[in-house]
Design an enzyme around this catalytic site. Structure first.
Site, mmCIF file in Angstrom:
data_model
loop_
_atom_site.group_PDB
_atom_site.id
_atom_site.type_symbol
_atom_site.label_atom_id
_atom_site.label_comp_id
_atom_site.label_asym_id
_atom_site.label_seq_id
_atom_site.Cartn_x
_atom_site.Cartn_y
_atom_site.Cartn_z
ATOM 1 N N LYS A 102 -8.957 42.889 -31.471
ATOM 2 C CA LYS A 102 -9.818 42.128 -30.545
ATOM 3 C C LYS A 102 -10.850 41.380 -31.362
ATOM 4 O O LYS A 102 -11.212 41.816 -32.461
ATOM 5 C CB LYS A 102 -10.531 43.079 -29.584
ATOM 6 C CG LYS A 102 -11.076 42.405 -28.347
ATOM 7 C CD LYS A 102 -9.932 42.055 -27.416
ATOM 8 C CE LYS A 102 -10.361 41.773 -26.019
ATOM 9 N NZ LYS A 102 -9.256 42.021 -25.079
ATOM 10 N N GLY A 214 -15.107 38.884 -9.452
ATOM 11 C CA GLY A 214 -14.841 38.027 -10.611
ATOM 12 C C GLY A 214 -13.812 36.986 -10.228
ATOM 13 O O GLY A 214 -12.766 37.315 -9.672
ATOM 14 N N GLY A 216 -12.668 34.359 -12.457
ATOM 15 C CA GLY A 216 -12.237 33.603 -13.640
ATOM 16 C C GLY A 216 -10.719 33.547 -13.664
ATOM 17 O O GLY A 216 -10.077 33.631 -12.619
ATOM 18 N N ASN A 217 -10.149 33.459 -14.856
ATOM 19 C CA ASN A 217 -8.693 33.319 -14.968
ATOM 20 C C ASN A 217 -7.966 34.438 -14.219
ATOM 21 O O ASN A 217 -7.068 34.199 -13.417
ATOM 22 C CB ASN A 217 -8.279 33.287 -16.442
ATOM 23 C CG ASN A 217 -6.767 33.261 -16.593
ATOM 24 O OD1 ASN A 217 -6.111 34.295 -16.527
ATOM 25 N ND2 ASN A 217 -6.199 32.089 -16.745
ATOM 26 N N ALA A 218 -8.374 35.692 -14.471
ATOM 27 C CA ALA A 218 -7.661 36.819 -13.870
ATOM 28 C C ALA A 218 -7.916 36.905 -12.359
ATOM 29 O O ALA A 218 -6.973 36.948 -11.561
ATOM 30 C CB ALA A 218 -8.061 38.115 -14.559
ATOM 31 N N GLY A 219 -9.179 36.902 -11.953
ATOM 32 C CA GLY A 219 -9.528 37.085 -10.548
ATOM 33 C C GLY A 219 -9.027 35.954 -9.667
ATOM 34 O O GLY A 219 -8.449 36.188 -8.595
HETATM 35 N N1 GLU Z 1 -7.142 39.133 -23.752
HETATM 36 C C1 GLU Z 1 -5.989 39.669 -23.104
HETATM 37 C C2 GLU Z 1 -6.093 41.174 -22.973
HETATM 38 O O1 GLU Z 1 -7.171 41.739 -22.999
HETATM 39 C C3 GLU Z 1 -4.684 39.187 -23.724
HETATM 40 C C4 GLU Z 1 -4.468 39.548 -25.144
HETATM 41 C C5 GLU Z 1 -3.273 38.849 -25.783
HETATM 42 O O2 GLU Z 1 -2.579 38.124 -25.128
HETATM 43 O O3 GLU Z 1 -3.082 39.093 -26.968
HETATM 44 O O4 GLU Z 1 -5.123 41.849 -22.756
#
Ligand code: GLU
Length: 411
Positions: A102, A214, A216-219
């Site tokens: 990360k 939320g 954003g992209n996910a919500g």
């Molecule tokens: N940021 C996303 C996660 O937390 C995707 C990570 C990725 O695709 O490598 O799972």
């Protein structure tokens, strides 16, 4: 308590179910490599600014480390380590042949122009390009980073290494080698998991009441996908506003309103609610899709949902969890619920490495099969060992990681 310290506690409590030696515990608790560095970038006014940035490569026994890069003012080393650990579990649990990583940059992206964000994205890669790559560590989007940022990052990586390397970064725009459906993959994966979970619990999908925290992209994508099912989205919030309608909200109108006004303020077809009020709503499913630790011991007592689907990473704190469990609330953990993003990132990497590109139907068909398999496995461990879903997911993932580490002679 910090998210990373929580992980230590969670791992210790796993000892009841998985035989973990002291050496193995140390191996699980310690990230392989933590890069903490300063990024310098030029503001539009010509002034130089220095900010903190991180990349944590937590564990690579199952493959190259993998995980997003977030741009947020609360980014820090401890949280990045926790997020990298969760990526390790997520990949192990869902059969993605990657390890966990990360990254993040401590900035408030909302106050920055596109050209400043481009310089930050490029500077981030300049600092880490020797440590990443398609067979080493593969960044992707996360909170407040998008395909646009990934395009700059990939371009910078290719310039610095003097070769074409689309598999070094995933979540790219489709024209640059991104995968179809990667943009909606986190949300779509979460919806596949939710629908399967409702089936398992014998709950009817029709008119299921859902609240989403939320947008954003996910919500937002989860709301759009769920709108095609026969469910009722009764409440949504973003970081500054929220709206509630017990008859169900029109997602189309919500998206339109937010695009036009930047928030839900003034949305006519519902009452305005705060984030705190959304958590208390009497719903079947609550979907936290924003940041870490939004459900804490302070507010857990007033949560009224039957199921919490963790579309964000780490939205429920460890102290909140006990209270929620006592209330009989089922938590579908982040390492399963939001794994759709990294699953499709893996498909993107496969497509980049083979040069063969799939259509959306192929991507979504594979995603459904893969994420539902992980849910089935988690659910059967939950039933067999009489544990909660998070513990079951951790058991499956940790056993796999330790098996691989043992075979490599690391523990
Ligand atoms: N940021 C996303 C996660 O937390 C995707 C990570 C990725 O695709 O490598 O799972």
């Amino acid at each position: 308590m910090s998210s990373f310290r929580e992980i230590g506690e969670r791992l210790e409590s796993l000892k009841k179910f998985v035989g973990i030696t002291d050496k193995e515990m140390l191996f699980l608790k310690k990230p392989m490599k933590t890069l903490a560095f300063k990024i310098e970038y030029e503001k539009d006014n010509g002034k130089k600014e220095v900010v903190d940035a991180y990349r944590v490569q937590y564990n690579n026994v199952l493959g190259p480390t993998k995980g997003g890069v977030r741009f947020h003012e609360k980014v820090g080393e401890e949280e990045t380590k926790a997020l990298a650990f969760w990526m390790t579990l997520k990949c192990a649990l869902t059969g993605v042949p990657f390890g966990g990583g990360k990254g993040g940059v401590r900035i408030n992206p909302k106050g920055l122009s596109d050209s400043e964000l481009e310089r930050i994205s490029r500077s981030y890669i300049k600092n880490i390009y020797k440590d990443i790559g398609p067979w080493k560590d593969i960044p992707a989007p996360d909170v407040y980073t998008t395909p646009r940022h990934m395009a700059w990052m990939m371009d910078e990586y290719e310039k610095l290494t003097n070769k074409h390397a689309p598999g070094a970064i995933t979540g790219k725009p489709v024209v640059l080698g991104g995968s179809k459906a990667r943009d909606i993959a986190t949300a779509q994966g979460g919806v596949f998991v939710l629908l399967r979970m409702l089936e398992k619990l014998g709950m009817k999908k029709e008119k299921t009441k859902i609240a989403i925290q939320g947008f954003g992209n996910a919500g937002m994508n989860a709301a759009k996908i769920l709108a095609r099912e026969d469910v009722l989205i009764v409440g949504v919030t973003d970081s500054k506003s929220g709206v509630y309608n017990e008859e169900g909200l029109s997602v189309k109108s919500l998206v339109k309103h937010k695009e036009k006004h930047g928030s839900f303020k003034g949305f006519e077809d519902g009452e305005s609610i705060s984030n705190a009020e959304l958590l208390k709503l009497d719903v079947d499913v609550l979907i936290p899709a924003a940041l870490c630790n939004t459900i804490t011991k302070e507010n857990a007592g007033s949560v009224n949902a039957k199921i919490i689907l963790e579309l964000a990473n780490g939205p429920v704190s460890i102290e909140a969890e006990n209270t929620l469990e006592e209330k009989g609330i089922i938590i579908v953990p982040d390492v399963l619920a939001n794994a759709g993003g990294v699953i499709v990132s893996h498909y993107e990497w496969v497509q980049n490495n083979t040069g063969l590109y799939w259509d959306e139907k192929e991507v979504l068909g594979r995603l459904k099969k893969q994420i539902c398999k992980a849910l089935d496995e988690t659910y059967s461990v939950k039933q067999e060992k009489k544990v909660d879903m998070r513990t079951a997911a951790y058991i499956v993932a940790v056993e796999k990681i330790l098996r691989a580490a043992k075979l490599r002679g690391l523990v």
